[in-house]
Design a protein around this motif. Structure first.
Motif, PDB file in Angstrom:
ATOM      1  N   ASP A 263       0.728  -1.274  -0.040  1.00 41.21           N
ATOM      2  CA  ASP A 263       0.056  -0.094  -0.091  1.00 41.21           C
ATOM      3  C   ASP A 263       0.852   1.191  -0.122  1.00 41.21           C
ATOM      4  O   ASP A 263       0.535   2.078  -0.645  1.00 41.21           O
ATOM      5  N   LYS A 264       2.117   1.233   0.731  1.00 41.19           N
ATOM      6  CA  LYS A 264       3.051   2.258   0.818  1.00 41.19           C
ATOM      7  C   LYS A 264       3.741   2.619  -0.423  1.00 41.19           C
ATOM      8  O   LYS A 264       4.084   3.698  -0.802  1.00 41.19           O
ATOM      9  N   ALA A 265       3.643   1.537  -1.463  1.00 41.26           N
ATOM     10  CA  ALA A 265       4.441   1.774  -2.651  1.00 41.26           C
ATOM     11  C   ALA A 265       3.313   2.040  -3.708  1.00 41.26           C
ATOM     12  O   ALA A 265       4.065   2.553  -4.858  1.00 41.26           O
ATOM     13  N   GLY A 266       2.399   2.183  -3.351  1.00 47.82           N
ATOM     14  CA  GLY A 266       1.428   2.643  -4.428  1.00 47.82           C
ATOM     15  C   GLY A 266       1.226   1.763  -5.633  1.00 47.82           C
ATOM     16  O   GLY A 266       0.851   2.018  -6.607  1.00 47.82           O
ATOM     17  N   VAL A 267       1.206   0.556  -5.402  1.00 49.58           N
ATOM     18  CA  VAL A 267       1.279  -0.556  -6.545  1.00 49.58           C
ATOM     19  C   VAL A 267      -0.208  -1.320  -6.478  1.00 49.58           C
ATOM     20  O   VAL A 267      -0.659  -1.303  -5.315  1.00 49.58           O
ATOM     21  N   ASN A 268      -0.657  -1.792  -7.697  1.00 53.61           N
ATOM     22  CA  ASN A 268      -1.929  -2.364  -7.723  1.00 53.61           C
ATOM     23  C   ASN A 268      -2.053  -3.741  -7.003  1.00 53.61           C
ATOM     24  O   ASN A 268      -2.027  -4.706  -7.841  1.00 53.61           O
ATOM     25  N   VAL A 269      -1.713  -3.912  -5.930  1.00 57.84           N
ATOM     26  CA  VAL A 269      -1.918  -5.317  -5.010  1.00 57.84           C
ATOM     27  C   VAL A 269      -2.971  -5.406  -4.051  1.00 57.84           C
ATOM     28  O   VAL A 269      -3.360  -4.295  -3.321  1.00 57.84           O
ATOM     29  N   ILE A 270      -3.679  -6.425  -4.396  1.00 53.04           N
ATOM     30  CA  ILE A 270      -4.881  -6.609  -3.611  1.00 53.04           C
ATOM     31  C   ILE A 270      -4.636  -7.801  -2.817  1.00 53.04           C
ATOM     32  O   ILE A 270      -4.476  -8.837  -3.279  1.00 53.04           O
TER      33      ILE A 270
END
Length: 494
Positions: A263-270
């Motif tokens: 979440d802190k990296a701003g990548v699209n991981v759910i």
């Protein structure tokens, strides 16, 4: 010109991730994500890659000190986007088939910093291999390697609960984590390892299921020299990928985002406890649209996905099948499904991705069963009628598999005098070869007999499709049209 490894200083970070697989996909997906985590969060970890096979890219990776450049390119909001990034998250690559590297590899099992195992060993990698033993250095199978590695870790830390491992396989099979764990435990029992270790696998480790989504063509061979000229350095490991990325990780119990702070990296991981919606969405919309259109498109003379999207013939067919048949056959929020479908079509139009139709055609029978048959049957259930495009795509599959001679393991097809290779399981290819070697009075008889024979193969489809009301006649009619008028006119009449 300097090598990329001479242009940037790499920080010495502890190895937190052991990665089975050093190929293009993981380097442009997981290792790219970790690089951003190191930049934007307190993750502070590096990846140690492990070659799953004796031959691999380890020497090239180590020659560049694990450093390489990702080349992300695509179309966003109708505009081309390009992004270069030097990846410094990879510590190096070990070849466990070399004695010295094997020792270093097993020493990592004793590291308190290690927390994750990530893998992409191809769909065939998560499989049992009869004959693997605990004392092998290394085992042949990937699950065998994992079992031996984790057992060494279990013993090194006396079964400490906080020294378990979070495994996140990226292989493209359903329930990849559950399947990996199942085979690891099978080896543990076969090798007669103590019950405490098997309990530790259950209580201290989490074998997550995951779904990955990013198209990664890899090394841009035709453009490599010009890209290096632009960058001002030499990089033998350039790794090209699309901009889009999605990683869905299904955990058992709590998520692990606190330790892997995407979440802190701003990548699209759910992170989720149930990935079934995301998997169904990807398989039926992205993969399903591929399989639905490519075999018909190839028979009209097209060769790439981008050509399909630019085609006044194929694109309307694909769009109709996607929005009027696949999505209506699915459960879930319609707008969310349509938004994802729109993203998929934009990705298909990416001019930087050369995605060959023949590559997608590999094993199309099993792909149709997984990707398109649920939509076809789901549409019938919901609408009470046969879907035209999905039904036609099944007929196009049958006509694509027309061949009477083998070249090696492949069946030889013919597209207007041009030979192409049909690749599938031996049983599938032998069935089609026999069907197409038989004599028929005319195209009508040929269509009816072949449609009946193929649709009745319940071992292929999971059920006898001749029992689906009207499907056999519809497929036979489409086949007669294809063989009488040609694929292009058959699609036009559709």
């Amino acid at each position: 010109m300097k090598n990329v490894s001479e242009t940037i200083e790499k920080k010495d970070r502890p190895v937190r991730i052991l990665q089975y697989g050093e190929g293009n996909f993981l380097r442009a997906f997981v290792d790219w994500i970790v690089d951003i985590l190191n930049e934007k969060s307190d993750f502070n970890g590096s990846v140690m890659q492990v070659q799953p096979l004796k031959q691999g890219m380890g020497d090239m990776i180590n020659a560049q000190n694990g450093i390489y450049t990702t080349v992300l390119r695509g179309v966003q909001n109708g505009k081309p986007v390009e992004e270069f990034r030097k990846i410094t998250s990879v510590k190096g690559c070990l070849n466990p088939y070399v004695e010295a590297d094997y020792e270093k590899y097993m020493q990592l099992a004793e590291s308190p910093d290690l927390r994750f195992i990530i893998s992409n060993t191809t769909e065939a990698g998560i499989a049992y291999h009869d004959g693997d033993k605990l004392e092998d250095k290394p085992q042949i199978s990937y699950p065998g390697k994992v079992c031996a590695f984790l057992y060494h870790r279990y013993k090194a830390f006396n079964g400490a609960e906080d020294k378990g491992i979070i495994a996140i396989p990226c292989e493209l099979i359903d329930k990849n984590g559950d399947n990996l764990k199942k085979i690891v435990k099978q080896y543990a029992e076969e090798w007669k390892l103590e019950e405490g270790f098997i309990r530790w696998l259950d209580t201290a480790c989490d074998f997550c299921n995951s779904l990955v989504d990013r198209i990664v063509p890899g090394y841009p061979r035709a453009e490599a020299d010009s890209i290096c000229e632009r960058l001002g350095y030499k990089d033998n490991l350039l790794d090209a990928a699309e901009i889009f990325l999605l990683w869905v990780i299904e955990c058992h119990g709590k998520t692990h985002e606190d330790e892997f702070p995407t979440d802190k990296a701003g990548v699209n991981v759910i992170w989720t406890d149930d990935m079934s919606f995301y998997r169904t969405r990807k398989v039926r919309i992205l993969n399903g649209t591929h399989t639905m259109m490519v075999l018909a498109a190839y028979q009209t003379g097209l060769n790439t996905v981008e050509e399909c999207i630019k085609s006044d013939l194929i694109f309307p067919m694909a769009k109709r099948g996607l929005f009027e048949e696949i999505i209506p056959s699915m459960d879930g929020d319609k707008k969310q499904l349509e938004d994802y479908a729109g993203d998929v079509l934009e990705r298909f139009a990416n001019p930087y991705i050369v995605h060959l139709l023949l590559s997608i055609s590999l094993n199309s029978v099993s792909k149709f069963k997984t990707r398109d048959l649920p939509s076809l049957l789901g549409y019938i259930k919901k609408k009470g009628e046969l879907p035209a495009v999905l039904s036609f795509s099944l007929a196009a599959l049958i006509s694509f598999y027309e061949g009477t001679e083998f070249e090696g393991p492949a069946l030889k097809g013919n597209r207007n005098g041009e030979v192409y290779m049909i690749n599938d399981s031996p049983e599938v290819l032998e069935t089609f070869q026999k069907l197409y070697s038989a004599s028929y009075a005319d195209n009508k008889e040929k269509s009816e007999k072949i449609a009946k024979a193929v649709l009745s193969k319940s071992e292929w489809w999971g059920e006898d499709l001749t029992l689906v009301d009207g499907l056999e006649g519809k497929i036979a009619g489409y086949l007669e049209k294809i063989w009488t008028d040609g694929m292009t006119k058959a699609i036009e009449s559709l």
